[in-house]
Design a protein around this motif. Structure first.
Motif, PDB file in Angstrom:
ATOM      1  N   ALA A   1       0.883  -1.142  -0.005  1.00 13.59           N
ATOM      2  CA  ALA A   1      -0.029  -0.098   0.024  1.00 13.59           C
ATOM      3  C   ALA A   1       0.770   1.278   0.042  1.00 13.59           C
ATOM      4  N   LEU A   2       1.934   1.338   0.599  1.00 15.40           N
ATOM      5  CA  LEU A   2       2.708   2.398   0.878  1.00 15.40           C
ATOM      6  C   LEU A   2       3.217   2.827  -0.561  1.00 15.40           C
ATOM      7  N   GLY A   3       4.133   1.705  -1.262  1.00 13.93           N
ATOM      8  CA  GLY A   3       4.650   2.173  -2.501  1.00 13.93           C
ATOM      9  C   GLY A   3       3.586   2.306  -3.478  1.00 13.93           C
ATOM     10  N   LEU A   4       2.470   1.802  -3.454  1.00 14.43           N
ATOM     11  CA  LEU A   4       1.458   1.952  -4.679  1.00 14.43           C
ATOM     12  C   LEU A   4       0.976   3.328  -4.327  1.00 14.43           C
ATOM     13  N   THR A   5       0.817   3.773  -3.065  1.00 16.82           N
ATOM     14  CA  THR A   5       0.139   5.089  -3.235  1.00 16.82           C
ATOM     15  C   THR A   5       1.216   6.176  -3.460  1.00 16.82           C
ATOM     16  N   ALA A   6       2.402   6.121  -3.082  1.00 14.30           N
ATOM     17  CA  ALA A   6       3.459   6.838  -2.972  1.00 14.30           C
ATOM     18  C   ALA A   6       3.724   7.210  -4.371  1.00 14.30           C
ATOM     19  N   ALA A   7       4.004   6.130  -5.303  1.00 14.43           N
ATOM     20  CA  ALA A   7       4.353   6.051  -6.449  1.00 14.43           C
ATOM     21  C   ALA A   7       3.171   6.673  -7.400  1.00 14.43           C
ATOM     22  N   THR A   8       2.010   6.422  -7.272  1.00 15.77           N
ATOM     23  CA  THR A   8       1.106   7.060  -7.998  1.00 15.77           C
ATOM     24  C   THR A   8       0.693   8.337  -7.730  1.00 15.77           C
ATOM     25  N   GLU A   9       1.075   8.728  -6.661  1.00 16.20           N
ATOM     26  CA  GLU A   9       0.875  10.413  -6.348  1.00 16.20           C
ATOM     27  C   GLU A   9       2.204  10.828  -6.880  1.00 16.20           C
ATOM     28  N   LEU A  10       3.074  10.395  -6.872  1.00 12.54           N
ATOM     29  CA  LEU A  10       4.423  11.061  -7.327  1.00 12.54           C
ATOM     30  C   LEU A  10       4.352  11.240  -8.844  1.00 12.54           C
ATOM     31  N   ARG A  11       3.867  10.298  -9.550  1.00 15.66           N
ATOM     32  CA  ARG A  11       3.869   9.810 -10.839  1.00 15.66           C
ATOM     33  C   ARG A  11       2.764  11.037 -11.420  1.00 15.66           C
ATOM     34  N   ALA A  12       1.596  11.220 -10.543  1.00 19.70           N
ATOM     35  CA  ALA A  12       0.626  12.226 -10.983  1.00 19.70           C
ATOM     36  C   ALA A  12       1.226  13.791 -11.105  1.00 19.70           C
TER      37      ALA A  12
END
Length: 265
Positions: free
Chosen positions: A106-117
């Protein structure tokens, strides 16, 4: 039982604090299948975590898949991700983010998704020692083409990451061994002990992460770990001993404390 009121009453009688909200979610999950609903309610009343019954947990606005035997990310840990995001300026090219002790990812998923956005080109890698967690994280991170490795902390990571990690998210266990028995039954009886028990003072795994972070972080990179408020002084001293510059952030909103250690440039 089949109505929202009936399910709510049953859950409230079992001590569920958010009984009406949970009842609505179980009704939706049952999809008008009365037998399935009865089974879900019975299992919830018996203490099975709601997230296991639904097959997902909402974390930072995303539905993240979970399964029995995998640690369920706590909402307070969203603050750890928030602090990790703050370490990466918008538009940063090639930021390397590692989710260590990743659980469901969950941490990696949300962090990477938000950073890419935010226009950041992110390289995400995750790892965990537990095989059930690894499989769950692989499913959750497949859309990001992020590899998930199985192994003990840094031993799981590819050697080419050494000295390149910009943000190291490590949701390590920090409950002292003697306090594990005091945890709510949902955690104590259903979640893996390796994700809960942090050793005598709760910081055994943290110490290993801090020691390894000194050589795995890129210059200026940061490791972020959630701790209890009473563990802050010890955690900061451990980071200093590992050659990292410590910082502590606390959120009243999330009831969370995050200790950060940064490698010198």
């Amino acid at each position: 039982m089949g109505t929202l009121t009936e399910v709510t009453v049953a859950l409230r009688g079992a001590g569920c604090v958010f009984a009406e909200d949970e009842a609505a979610l179980l009704l939706d999950a049952a999809a008008d299948d009365r037998l399935r609903l009865d089974d879900l309610v019975a299992r919830r009343v018996a203490g099975t975590p709601l997230e296991y019954l639904l097959g997902w947990v909402e974390f930072r606005g995303m539905r993240v898949g979970v399964r029995p035997g995998v640690f369920v990310p706590r909402q307070r840990t969203a603050f750890l991700v928030e602090q990790g995001l703050a370490c990466v300026p918008d538009g940063t090219p090639g930021a390397c983010v590692v989710d260590l002790c990743c659980g469901c990812g969950a941490l990696g998923l949300t962090a990477a998704t938000e950073l890419r956005a935010r226009g950041c080109d992110v390289e995400l890698v995750a790892a965990d020692v537990d095989p059930i967690a690894v499989e769950c994280a692989r499913e959750n991170l497949a859309a990001l083409n992020a590899p998930v490795f199985r192994g003990d902390l840094f031993d799981a990571l590819p050697l080419d990451l050494r000295g390149r990690i910009d943000v190291l998210l490590a949701n390590t266990p920090y409950v002292p061994s003697a306090r594990v028995a005091d945890l709510p039954p949902e955690a104590r009886d259903h979640e893996p002990l390796v994700a809960l028990d942090g050793g005598a003072d709760g910081l055994d795994v943290f110490r290993q992460v801090a020691e390894g972070a000194a050589e795995w972080l890129a210059p200026g990179g940061t490791v972020l770990v959630e701790t209890g408020t009473g563990q802050v002084d010890t955690a900061c001293a451990v980071l200093v001993e590992s050659g990292l510059t410590p910082r502590v952030e606390h959120s009243e909103e999330h009831h969370a404390t995050v200790v950060l250690g940064t490698r010198a440039l």
